[in-house]
Design an enzyme around this catalytic site. Sequence first.
Site, PDB file in Angstrom:
ATOM      1  N   ARG A   1       0.863  -1.182   0.000  1.00  0.00           N
ATOM      2  CA  ARG A   1       0.000   0.000   0.000  1.00  0.00           C
ATOM      3  C   ARG A   1       0.896   1.228   0.000  1.00  0.00           C
ATOM      4  O   ARG A   1       1.860   1.282   0.759  1.00  0.00           O
ATOM      5  CB  ARG A   1      -0.870  -0.026   1.252  1.00  0.00           C
ATOM      6  CG  ARG A   1      -1.920   1.049   1.312  1.00  0.00           C
ATOM      7  CD  ARG A   1      -2.653   1.043   2.656  1.00  0.00           C
ATOM      8  NE  ARG A   1      -2.111   2.062   3.527  1.00  0.00           N
ATOM      9  CZ  ARG A   1      -2.783   2.587   4.563  1.00  0.00           C
ATOM     10  NH1 ARG A   1      -3.980   2.170   4.867  1.00  0.00           N
ATOM     11  NH2 ARG A   1      -2.226   3.519   5.311  1.00  0.00           N
TER      12      ARG A   1
ATOM     13  N   TYR B   1      -3.210  11.485   5.977  1.00  0.00           N
ATOM     14  CA  TYR B   1      -3.495  10.140   6.490  1.00  0.00           C
ATOM     15  C   TYR B   1      -2.499   9.138   5.902  1.00  0.00           C
ATOM     16  O   TYR B   1      -2.215   9.153   4.707  1.00  0.00           O
ATOM     17  CB  TYR B   1      -4.928   9.682   6.131  1.00  0.00           C
ATOM     18  CG  TYR B   1      -5.034   8.200   6.317  1.00  0.00           C
ATOM     19  CD1 TYR B   1      -5.169   7.672   7.597  1.00  0.00           C
ATOM     20  CD2 TYR B   1      -4.865   7.327   5.253  1.00  0.00           C
ATOM     21  CE1 TYR B   1      -5.157   6.304   7.807  1.00  0.00           C
ATOM     22  CE2 TYR B   1      -4.858   5.952   5.451  1.00  0.00           C
ATOM     23  CZ  TYR B   1      -5.006   5.449   6.725  1.00  0.00           C
ATOM     24  OH  TYR B   1      -4.972   4.097   6.924  1.00  0.00           O
TER      25      TYR B   1
ATOM     26  N   ASP C   1      -5.109   3.692  -0.004  1.00  0.00           N
ATOM     27  CA  ASP C   1      -6.253   3.926   0.887  1.00  0.00           C
ATOM     28  C   ASP C   1      -6.687   5.388   0.779  1.00  0.00           C
ATOM     29  O   ASP C   1      -5.931   6.298   1.119  1.00  0.00           O
ATOM     30  CB  ASP C   1      -5.849   3.596   2.330  1.00  0.00           C
ATOM     31  CG  ASP C   1      -7.045   3.488   3.263  1.00  0.00           C
ATOM     32  OD1 ASP C   1      -8.148   3.942   2.883  1.00  0.00           O
ATOM     33  OD2 ASP C   1      -6.873   2.953   4.381  1.00  0.00           O
TER      34      ASP C   1
ATOM     35  N   HIS D   1      -9.330   6.493   2.365  1.00  0.00           N
ATOM     36  CA  HIS D   1      -9.793   6.766   3.734  1.00  0.00           C
ATOM     37  C   HIS D   1     -11.026   7.664   3.775  1.00  0.00           C
ATOM     38  O   HIS D   1     -11.059   8.659   4.501  1.00  0.00           O
ATOM     39  CB  HIS D   1      -8.646   7.338   4.589  1.00  0.00           C
ATOM     40  CG  HIS D   1      -8.619   6.764   5.969  1.00  0.00           C
ATOM     41  ND1 HIS D   1      -9.146   7.414   7.053  1.00  0.00           N
ATOM     42  CD2 HIS D   1      -8.154   5.592   6.447  1.00  0.00           C
ATOM     43  CE1 HIS D   1      -8.997   6.664   8.138  1.00  0.00           C
ATOM     44  NE2 HIS D   1      -8.405   5.551   7.798  1.00  0.00           N
TER      45      HIS D   1
ATOM     46  N   GLU E   1      -9.027   1.891  -1.726  1.00  0.00           N
ATOM     47  CA  GLU E   1      -9.761   1.504  -0.523  1.00  0.00           C
ATOM     48  C   GLU E   1     -10.613   2.658  -0.021  1.00  0.00           C
ATOM     49  O   GLU E   1     -10.161   3.809  -0.042  1.00  0.00           O
ATOM     50  CB  GLU E   1      -8.712   1.110   0.509  1.00  0.00           C
ATOM     51  CG  GLU E   1      -9.224   0.736   1.863  1.00  0.00           C
ATOM     52  CD  GLU E   1      -8.053   0.243   2.709  1.00  0.00           C
ATOM     53  OE1 GLU E   1      -7.106  -0.365   2.158  1.00  0.00           O
ATOM     54  OE2 GLU E   1      -8.071   0.484   3.918  1.00  0.00           O
TER      55      GLU E   1
ATOM     56  N   GLU F   1     -13.749  -1.735   6.310  1.00  0.00           N
ATOM     57  CA  GLU F   1     -13.064  -1.819   7.601  1.00  0.00           C
ATOM     58  C   GLU F   1     -13.902  -1.263   8.746  1.00  0.00           C
ATOM     59  O   GLU F   1     -13.662  -1.621   9.895  1.00  0.00           O
ATOM     60  CB  GLU F   1     -11.680  -1.164   7.543  1.00  0.00           C
ATOM     61  CG  GLU F   1     -11.685   0.330   7.353  1.00  0.00           C
ATOM     62  CD  GLU F   1     -10.272   0.903   7.275  1.00  0.00           C
ATOM     63  OE1 GLU F   1      -9.462   0.373   6.488  1.00  0.00           O
ATOM     64  OE2 GLU F   1      -9.985   1.856   8.003  1.00  0.00           O
TER      65      GLU F   1
ATOM     66  N   ARG G   1     -13.573  -5.729   3.208  1.00  0.00           N
ATOM     67  CA  ARG G   1     -12.481  -5.576   4.175  1.00  0.00           C
ATOM     68  C   ARG G   1     -12.925  -5.700   5.631  1.00  0.00           C
ATOM     69  O   ARG G   1     -12.252  -5.243   6.543  1.00  0.00           O
ATOM     70  CB  ARG G   1     -11.762  -4.242   3.945  1.00  0.00           C
ATOM     71  CG  ARG G   1     -11.174  -4.117   2.551  1.00  0.00           C
ATOM     72  CD  ARG G   1     -10.198  -2.963   2.427  1.00  0.00           C
ATOM     73  NE  ARG G   1      -9.005  -3.204   3.173  1.00  0.00           N
ATOM     74  CZ  ARG G   1      -8.714  -2.659   4.339  1.00  0.00           C
ATOM     75  NH1 ARG G   1      -9.550  -1.806   4.914  1.00  0.00           N
ATOM     76  NH2 ARG G   1      -7.607  -2.939   4.962  1.00  0.00           N
TER      77      ARG G   1
ATOM     78  N   GLU H   1      -4.362  -7.315   4.954  1.00  0.00           N
ATOM     79  CA  GLU H   1      -3.494  -6.218   5.394  1.00  0.00           C
ATOM     80  C   GLU H   1      -2.669  -6.684   6.590  1.00  0.00           C
ATOM     81  O   GLU H   1      -3.171  -7.374   7.467  1.00  0.00           O
ATOM     82  CB  GLU H   1      -4.354  -5.014   5.796  1.00  0.00           C
ATOM     83  CG  GLU H   1      -3.535  -3.780   6.177  1.00  0.00           C
ATOM     84  CD  GLU H   1      -4.433  -2.592   6.571  1.00  0.00           C
ATOM     85  OE1 GLU H   1      -5.547  -2.827   7.077  1.00  0.00           O
ATOM     86  OE2 GLU H   1      -4.002  -1.448   6.371  1.00  0.00           O
TER      87      GLU H   1
ATOM     88  N   TRP I   1     -12.399  11.871   8.376  1.00  0.00           N
ATOM     89  CA  TRP I   1     -10.964  11.608   8.540  1.00  0.00           C
ATOM     90  C   TRP I   1     -10.573  10.328   7.831  1.00  0.00           C
ATOM     91  O   TRP I   1     -11.318   9.372   7.814  1.00  0.00           O
ATOM     92  CB  TRP I   1     -10.595  11.480  10.030  1.00  0.00           C
ATOM     93  CG  TRP I   1      -9.145  11.108  10.161  1.00  0.00           C
ATOM     94  CD1 TRP I   1      -8.052  11.896   9.930  1.00  0.00           C
ATOM     95  CD2 TRP I   1      -8.625   9.814  10.531  1.00  0.00           C
ATOM     96  NE1 TRP I   1      -6.884  11.182  10.114  1.00  0.00           N
ATOM     97  CE2 TRP I   1      -7.203   9.904  10.477  1.00  0.00           C
ATOM     98  CE3 TRP I   1      -9.211   8.586  10.865  1.00  0.00           C
ATOM     99  CZ2 TRP I   1      -6.371   8.825  10.771  1.00  0.00           C
ATOM    100  CZ3 TRP I   1      -8.392   7.520  11.160  1.00  0.00           C
ATOM    101  CH2 TRP I   1      -6.979   7.631  11.119  1.00  0.00           C
TER     102      TRP I   1
HETATM  103  O1  EZ4 Z   1      -7.314   4.240   9.929  1.00  0.00           O
HETATM  104  O2  EZ4 Z   1      -7.061   1.180  11.734  1.00  0.00           O
HETATM  105  O3  EZ4 Z   1      -6.499   0.413   6.216  1.00  0.00           O
HETATM  106  N1  EZ4 Z   1      -6.197   0.826   7.287  1.00  0.00           N
HETATM  107  C1  EZ4 Z   1      -6.720   1.900   7.882  1.00  0.00           C
HETATM  108  C2  EZ4 Z   1      -6.285   2.170   9.287  1.00  0.00           C
HETATM  109  C3  EZ4 Z   1      -7.366   2.846  10.104  1.00  0.00           C
HETATM  110  C4  EZ4 Z   1      -7.154   2.544  11.568  1.00  0.00           C
HETATM  111  C5  EZ4 Z   1      -8.288   3.119  12.412  1.00  0.00           C
HETATM  112  O4  EZ4 Z   1      -8.192   2.660  13.714  1.00  0.00           O
HETATM  113  O5  EZ4 Z   1      -7.512   2.592   7.282  1.00  0.00           O
HETATM  114  O6  EZ4 Z   1      -5.094   2.902   9.292  1.00  0.00           O
HETATM  115 CO    CO Z   2      -8.207   1.679   5.473  1.00  0.00          CO
END
Ligand code: EZ4
Ligand code: CO
Length: 402
Positions: A147, A159, A210, A212, A236, A262, A283, A339, A402
Site C-alpha cells: 500500500r 493520512y 487507501d 480513507h 480503498e 473496515e 475488508r 493487510e 478523517w
Molecule cells: O485508519 O485502523 O487500512 N487501514 C486503515 C487504518 C485505520 C485505523 C483506524 O483505527 O484505514 O489505518
Molecule cells: Co483503510
Amino acid sequence: MRITDAKVIVTCPGRNFVTLKIVTEDGVSGVGDATLNGRELAVASYLTEHVAPALIGRDAARIEDTWQYLYKGAYWRRGPVTMSAIAAVDTALWDIKGKVAGLPVYQLLGGRSREGVTVYGHANADTVDDVLVEVARYADLGYKAVRVQTGVPGLDTTYGVSGDKLFYEPADAAIASEATWSTEAYLNSVPGVFARVREEFGPGLKLLHDVHHRLTPIEAARLGKSLEPHALTWIEDPVPAELQEGFRLIRQHTTTPIAVGEVFNTIWDCEQLVREQLIDYIRATVVHAGGITHLRRIFDLAGLYHVRTGSHGATDLSPVCMAAALHLDIAVPNFGLQEYMRHTPETDAVFPHGYRFEDGYLHPSEEPGLGVDIDEELAAQYPYRPAALPVNRLLDGTMHSW
Ligand code: EZ4
Ligand code: CO
C-alpha cells in the site's frame, strides 16, 4: 463444558488493546480481541457489565447459539461497540473449541485452501522520492503487495504518512489532533505518485492505496480513472459507505477495483455493495464484524458475487485478531489479500503468537486453537492511556471525514 470466568483485560503496550479471556470448568481458556480504536473503554464496559455475567455457566461448545443469544438477545442490534464485544466472545469460543479438538481453528473451518496468506504492507513517506525507498524496503522483505501513501503538497499532515515507518499508529493524542484536507490537492498529486512507483517497480508488484473515506462518488470516479494506467489492485474506502448506491456512479466510470468494509459491523453493512457487485474486496474484520462466525458468513455471501476478501489488519487490530483472521484467510475459497501492519516488540511480547511471516506470506499457527495468548502479568505493566483518532477539516475549517 461450562464457562467459569470471562475476564476483560485492557493493556497499552505502546497502544491500547482490549482482550476477553474466557475460562472453562476444565481449565481450558480462549482469547478474543475486543479493541475499538479510540473507543476502547466503551467495549470493555459493554463486556464487563452486560456480557460477562451472562456467559458464566453457559456451555462453551455452543458458539452459534451464544452468538445468536448476544445478537438477538441485546434487542439493540449492530453497531461497532456491540459487534466488537460479540466478536471477542465468538473468537474466544473458537479458540477453546480448537484446543478441545486438538486442532488449529482453520481445520475446523474446512482446512487449507492455499499454502499461505498473501499480505500487504504500508509504504509511506512525505515525498515520492522517499516513498520509492519505502516500497523497495517492503519488496526486499519479500512482500508481494504494498500500500502506498504519500504526503499531499500544501497539507501539513496526510493520512497514512508517519514518522515511524514500520509501526504507524494514527491515534496519537488524548484529545483528537486536527488534520487538514484538500480534495483538489490530493487528486492532483496521487496519479503522479503511482506513475513513478509503477515505473520503478514494474508490473509484478501489487499496489494499493487507501483513500480513507474522503471523496464524493464523482471525485472517486475521477481518481479511479486516473489510476487505471498504473493497474492498482484496489483503491480503498474511496467514499464514506453510508450511502451505498453512490458506488454505482464510481462503477460506471472506472475499472480500478474497489475495497470497502473496515468500519462495517455486520453482513447488513456489506449486503448492498456485495449483491450489486459495486466492490471487489470486502475488508470487514474478525474483531469489528462479529467474530469468526459472522465474518465467515460475510465471506460466503461475497463469494456468490465475485467479491474477494481483503481484511483490515492495522496495528489497532491486536495479534489475537490477526491470529483469528489468518485461520479464516487460509480456509475460505474467496480469499484475496490480508493487510498486515507489524506490531511493536512490546505488543508482540504481551501477545505471544505462533503465526509467522515468510516471503510475503503469513502462516497461521499449527497449535490447537488460534495459537495466540495474552501474558496477563506483562499486560498489567502497561496501563490504559487515552488515545483518540484524529479529526479532519477542510482548509476553510469545515469538518470533513478523517
Ligand atoms: O485508519 O485502523 O487500512 N487501514 C486503515 C487504518 C485505520 C485505523 C483506524 O483505527 O484505514 O489505518
Ligand atoms: Co483503510
